[in-house]
Design an enzyme around this catalytic site. Structure first.
Site, short mmCIF file in Angstrom:
data_model
loop_
_atom_site.label_atom_id
_atom_site.label_comp_id
_atom_site.label_asym_id
_atom_site.label_seq_id
_atom_site.Cartn_x
_atom_site.Cartn_y
_atom_site.Cartn_z
N ASP A 1 1.27 4.61 2.14
CA ASP A 1 1.08 4.84 3.51
C ASP A 1 0.13 6.12 3.48
O ASP A 1 -0.12 6.68 2.35
CB ASP A 1 2.15 5.11 4.25
N ASP B 1 0.76 -1.08 0.00
CA ASP B 1 -0.08 -0.20 -0.02
C ASP B 1 0.96 1.19 -0.02
O ASP B 1 2.02 1.18 0.34
CB ASP B 1 -0.68 -0.03 1.32
N1 ADE Z 1 2.45 -3.05 6.68
C1 ADE Z 1 2.00 -2.93 5.53
N2 ADE Z 1 1.61 -1.57 5.27
C2 ADE Z 1 1.97 -0.74 6.28
C3 ADE Z 1 1.68 0.61 6.63
N3 ADE Z 1 1.22 1.41 5.80
N4 ADE Z 1 2.41 0.76 7.67
C4 ADE Z 1 2.71 -0.05 8.54
N5 ADE Z 1 2.87 -1.29 8.56
C5 ADE Z 1 2.51 -1.82 7.19
#
Ligand code: ADE
Length: 283
Positions: A222, A220
């Site tokens: 963040d 993803d």
């Molecule tokens: N693991 C996978 N995506 C994450 C994210 N955006 N923040 C923290 N841990 C994760």
């Protein structure tokens, strides 16, 4: 080196609960001074007959939260089997536009945001004062070796998965994902990726004198993108399975070569700075 030696450990992250194309030999569940590992460890044979140990970091049914992973037991259990090199996989969020979900990354730096709640040293509670060298938190020798092999494996898979190297991962305390403000701050700090699992695993691998590298798989973006929604678990799950399939392909392609490289290197591939003889305060 004898064929039955288990020189390589693989730690699977979210979505990666087993490996493919290996012959299952047995499960072992060593009790360590820090308790049992996250899950029984699967000993598997590579096509060459060499053995690897596979451990699911969050338990086989994903029952263990990142903040409570028994990392000391995990690293200690692998070491008790003879493991010298650990290839760890972990799902991560991306803090950079170019690292899109589905990309693979070999990070070389870590920023610790785990807030000190996780036991992070084998020396805690003992009278030994030890300060492991951790300026280069991964085994650079191993990471450099991996770069061309992982790239080749990704290219052979033919799905166009990109590989990035030399990136910095922020390891945060969950279970909640970051706020937008935190995510923007991590970018300013130089973070490229974020997860909840790189630590204390990498610190403990260093104290155990294991060569340790992380294959980070982006699930993803963040929360830093102004016009996009923030991270949700559902979004992370979308890419998790495909990333796990690709991780299995990468592991199946390179594990035999890792074995050969380590044997050729005298079973080490660990820089001098990664050795604890430089870390324990003399009395
Ligand atoms: N693991 C996978 N995506 C994450 C994210 N955006 N923040 C923290 N841990 C994760």
């Amino acid at each position: 080196m004898a064929d039955d030696k288990v020189l390589i450990g693989v730690i699977g992250g979210s979505g990666l609960y087993h490996l493919d194309n290996l012959t299952f030999v047995k499960h072992v569940n060593p009790e360590t001074p820090w308790g049992f590992p996250s899950s029984p460890i699967a000993i598997c044979a590579l096509p060459s007959g060499k053995k690897v140990a596979f451990l699911a970091r969050h338990g086989i049914g994903h029952t263990i939260h990142p903040s409570t992973v028994p990392s000391r037991a995990n690293i200690s259990a692998l070491k008790s089997l003879g493991v010298r090199v650990v290839l760890a996989f972990s799902a991560v969020g991306s803090l950079r536009e170019e690292i899109s979900p589905g990309a693979f990354v070999l990070p070389t730096q870590i920023i610790d945001r785990t807030k000190g709640v996780r036991p992070a040293s084998f020396f805690e509670g003992t009278s030994i004062v030890a300060h492991a060298s951790f300026g280069d938190p991964f085994s650079n020798k191993f990471v450099n070796w991996l770069e061309s092999r992982v790239k080749k494996a990704l290219d052979a898979e033919g799905r166009g998965v990109k590989l990035f190297t030399d990136k910095c991962i922020v390891c945060m305390e969950g279970p909640q994902f970051s706020t937008r403000a935190e995510s923007l701050m991590y970018r300013q700090w130089g973070g490229d990726l974020i997860n909840m699992s790189a630590l204390p695993e990498a610190k403990l691998a260093r104290e155990a004198e294991l060569s340790y590298a992380l294959v980070a798989t982006a699930t993803d973006y963040d929360a830093w993108r102004p016009d996009e929604g923030t991270v949700t678990a559902a979004e992370v799950f979308k890419t998790l399975n495909q990333n796990a399939n690709t991780s299995r392909h990468v592991a199946a392609t390179i594990l035999d070569d890792i074995y050969e490289a380590f044997v050729a290197d005298g079973g080490e591939m660990l820089e001098e700075a990664g050795k604890m003889k430089f870390s324990i305060m003399p009395r």
